[in-house]
Design an enzyme around this catalytic site. Structure first.
Site, PDB file in Angstrom:
ATOM      1  N   ARG A  53       0.269 -36.135   8.797  1.00  0.00           N
ATOM      2  CA  ARG A  53       1.541 -36.067   8.096  1.00  0.00           C
ATOM      3  C   ARG A  53       2.572 -35.482   9.061  1.00  0.00           C
ATOM      4  O   ARG A  53       2.231 -35.080  10.159  1.00  0.00           O
ATOM      5  CB  ARG A  53       1.421 -35.238   6.804  1.00  0.00           C
ATOM      6  N   GLY A  54       3.821 -35.426   8.583  1.00  0.00           N
ATOM      7  CA  GLY A  54       4.881 -35.037   9.505  1.00  0.00           C
ATOM      8  C   GLY A  54       5.421 -36.315  10.134  1.00  0.00           C
ATOM      9  O   GLY A  54       4.644 -37.157  10.614  1.00  0.00           O
ATOM     10  N   ALA A  55       6.745 -36.450  10.122  1.00  0.00           N
ATOM     11  CA  ALA A  55       7.345 -37.731  10.501  1.00  0.00           C
ATOM     12  C   ALA A  55       6.905 -38.246  11.885  1.00  0.00           C
ATOM     13  O   ALA A  55       6.459 -39.399  12.000  1.00  0.00           O
ATOM     14  CB  ALA A  55       8.863 -37.606  10.420  1.00  0.00           C
ATOM     15  N   ARG A  90       4.053 -44.687   3.447  1.00  0.00           N
ATOM     16  CA  ARG A  90       4.958 -43.610   2.991  1.00  0.00           C
ATOM     17  C   ARG A  90       6.403 -44.052   3.244  1.00  0.00           C
ATOM     18  O   ARG A  90       6.683 -44.624   4.293  1.00  0.00           O
ATOM     19  CB  ARG A  90       4.653 -42.279   3.713  1.00  0.00           C
ATOM     20  N   ASP A 243      12.759 -35.702   8.373  1.00  0.00           N
ATOM     21  CA  ASP A 243      11.989 -36.942   8.266  1.00  0.00           C
ATOM     22  C   ASP A 243      12.864 -38.160   8.499  1.00  0.00           C
ATOM     23  O   ASP A 243      12.367 -39.230   8.851  1.00  0.00           O
ATOM     24  CB  ASP A 243      11.324 -37.009   6.891  1.00  0.00           C
ATOM     25  N   ASN A 253      14.784 -33.984   4.524  1.00  0.00           N
ATOM     26  CA  ASN A 253      13.615 -33.186   4.920  1.00  0.00           C
ATOM     27  C   ASN A 253      12.855 -32.801   3.647  1.00  0.00           C
ATOM     28  O   ASN A 253      13.272 -33.121   2.528  1.00  0.00           O
ATOM     29  CB  ASN A 253      14.068 -31.945   5.700  1.00  0.00           C
TER      30      ASN A 253
HETATM   31  O1  MRU Z   1       5.202 -34.750   3.479  1.00  0.00           O
HETATM   32  P1  MRU Z   1       5.043 -34.329   4.909  1.00  0.00           P
HETATM   33  O2  MRU Z   1       4.170 -33.137   5.115  1.00  0.00           O
HETATM   34  O3  MRU Z   1       4.696 -35.484   5.819  1.00  0.00           O
HETATM   35  O4  MRU Z   1       6.504 -33.855   5.232  1.00  0.00           O
HETATM   36  C1  MRU Z   1       7.126 -34.027   6.390  1.00  0.00           C
HETATM   37  C2  MRU Z   1       7.337 -32.745   7.028  1.00  0.00           C
HETATM   38  O5  MRU Z   1       6.430 -32.263   7.667  1.00  0.00           O
HETATM   39  C3  MRU Z   1       8.580 -32.038   6.905  1.00  0.00           C
HETATM   40  O6  MRU Z   1       9.504 -32.551   6.042  1.00  0.00           O
HETATM   41  C4  MRU Z   1       9.117 -31.723   8.278  1.00  0.00           C
HETATM   42  O7  MRU Z   1      10.045 -30.722   8.164  1.00  0.00           O
HETATM   43  C5  MRU Z   1       9.697 -32.901   9.007  1.00  0.00           C
HETATM   44  S1  MRU Z   1       8.532 -33.658  10.060  1.00  0.00           S
HETATM   45  C6  MRU Z   1       8.681 -32.763  11.568  1.00  0.00           C
END
Ligand code: MRU
Length: 369
Positions: A53-55, A90, A243, A253
């Site tokens: 996870r994480g963009a 996603r 994101d 975000n």
């Molecule tokens: O739903 P997730 O855990 O994939 O969410 C994304 C994130 O980790 C955050 O929004 C983050 O701040 C941006 S990705 C570096």
């Protein structure tokens, strides 16, 4: 970054040279487990279930997922089907569409016999680009932390962050946490307020885990505590990830980011967002109207997972049985609340002019990735 002294990345080619090894983020912080992806379906599932996870990491996983798909069938039809399957995992992080677009552009023109090698090469290139991008974000962002430290000699710089935008959200180094790690390593005294980040608790589970593993002083707080800390002068600056950021500087975000930006504005506290180029959607101008906001399963709100006193990891109901719940995963912080964007090319105002000053090649409005 290191885990128990061993260098890891969140994703990499496995020892066999073709399958893909990830850190399973659904078992952290209770267990550190690696997981192997051998098929397109497994890569898509890993993104959907948030094992990755994480963009930026979602983008890198999609690229490797394409390589796995091409390995089993390099035809045009297979390429398109794989991009569709991964693209539907996603909706919010633009890095996913960005990475798939790069893969398709690299592979479509090639003869089928050349596609497997090219797909792996491109996936590795996308992952390496993320590593260098995050390293550069840290180099620019650390200047902000150094300035803040100079204003309060002998005291730690107090940073507030939301969700997890550390190395676990990227291939390595992180976005929002990259400046924090660089400051810590440079001996700048620093302390991080970590929003727990309901409902999935990426702050309490992941940000706290990785800061702790690196030795960075931090404190987990309830999501609603940030405003109070800001009123008491306990926060010098906020840094979050994103994101998807529009070409005009609106920042999408993790849900709850907008409220932190409002509180920061009210208290005159700088609110910075760390933005890799792969998270900028150059086709969009209005974040609130145009960015798709993921709605996830309501059980993420009604239930929590944690380690019980006997050591077992359990999931329990915390809400009133039968009460409906809604689970909006992201929100949009309008550019007027953002002090600046920390990119791999430098720091700029959250505006179209600001972003174009760093990315002049994007002056022509592009179509969606
Ligand atoms: O739903 P997730 O855990 O994939 O969410 C994304 C994130 O980790 C955050 O929004 C983050 O701040 C941006 S990705 C570096």
């Amino acid at each position: 970054m290191n885990v128990h002294g061993v260098p890891y990345r969140t994703i990499r080619l496995a020892g066999d040279g073709w399958s893909v090894e990830i850190i399973d983020q659904t078992t952290l912080p209770h267990r550190f487990e690696l997981h192997r992806l051998a098929t397109l379906e497994q890569a898509a599932q890993a993104i959907k279930t948030m094992q990755v996870r994480g963009a930026p990491l979602i983008g890198a996983t999609a690229a490797y997922g394409m390589a796995l798909a091409v390995r089993s069938n390099p035809s045009d039809e297979s390429l398109d089907a794989a991009a569709r399957a991964l693209g539907q995992t996603r909706p919010t992080a633009v890095n996913l569409a960005w990475a798939l677009d790069l893969m398709l552009r690299a592979l479509r023109p090639l003869a089928v016999s050349k596609r497997v090698a090219a797909a792996y090469a491109k996936a590795v290139e996308i992952a390496e680009d993320d590593v260098e991008t995050c390293r550069a974000i840290g180099q620019h962002g650390v200047a902000l932390l150094r300035q803040a430290a100079e204003l309060k000699p002998g005291e730690p710089v107090q940073v507030l962050t939301h969700c997890n935008a550390g190395w676990l959200a990227t291939v390595d180094f992180g976005t929002a946490l990259s400046p924090v790690y660089q400051a810590f390593d440079a001996g700048i005294p620093i302390h991080v307020w970590v929003d727990e980040t309901r409902p999935r608790n990426q702050g309490a589970a992941l940000t706290a885990w990785e800061l702790g593993a690196h030795g960075v002083p931090h404190t987990v707080i309830a999501d609603s505590a940030g405003g109070h800390l800001m009123q008491r002068g306990a926060v010098d600056l906020c840094i979050t990830g994103t994101d998807r950021t529009t070409r005009t500087g609106d920042v999408c975000n993790k849900i709850g980011t907008y409220q932190k930006a409002l509180a920061a504005k009210d208290n005159g506290i700088p609110f910075y967002v760390a933005v890799p180029h792969s998270s900028i959607d150059w086709s969009l101008t209005d974040g609130i109207a145009d960015i798709p906001i993921e709605e996830r399963d309501a059980t993420e709100v009604t239930h929590v997972t944690g380690r019980a006193s006997d050591g077992e990891v359990v999931t329990i109901l915390i809400g009133s049985p039968g009460s409906p719940a809604a689970n909006f995963a992201f929100d949009v912080t309008p550019r007027r609340l953002v002090t600046g964007l920390i990119t791999e090319r430098g720091i700029c105002p959250a505006s179209e002019a600001g972003l174009l000053s760093l990315y002049p090649e994007r002056a022509t409005v592009s179509s969606p990735p």
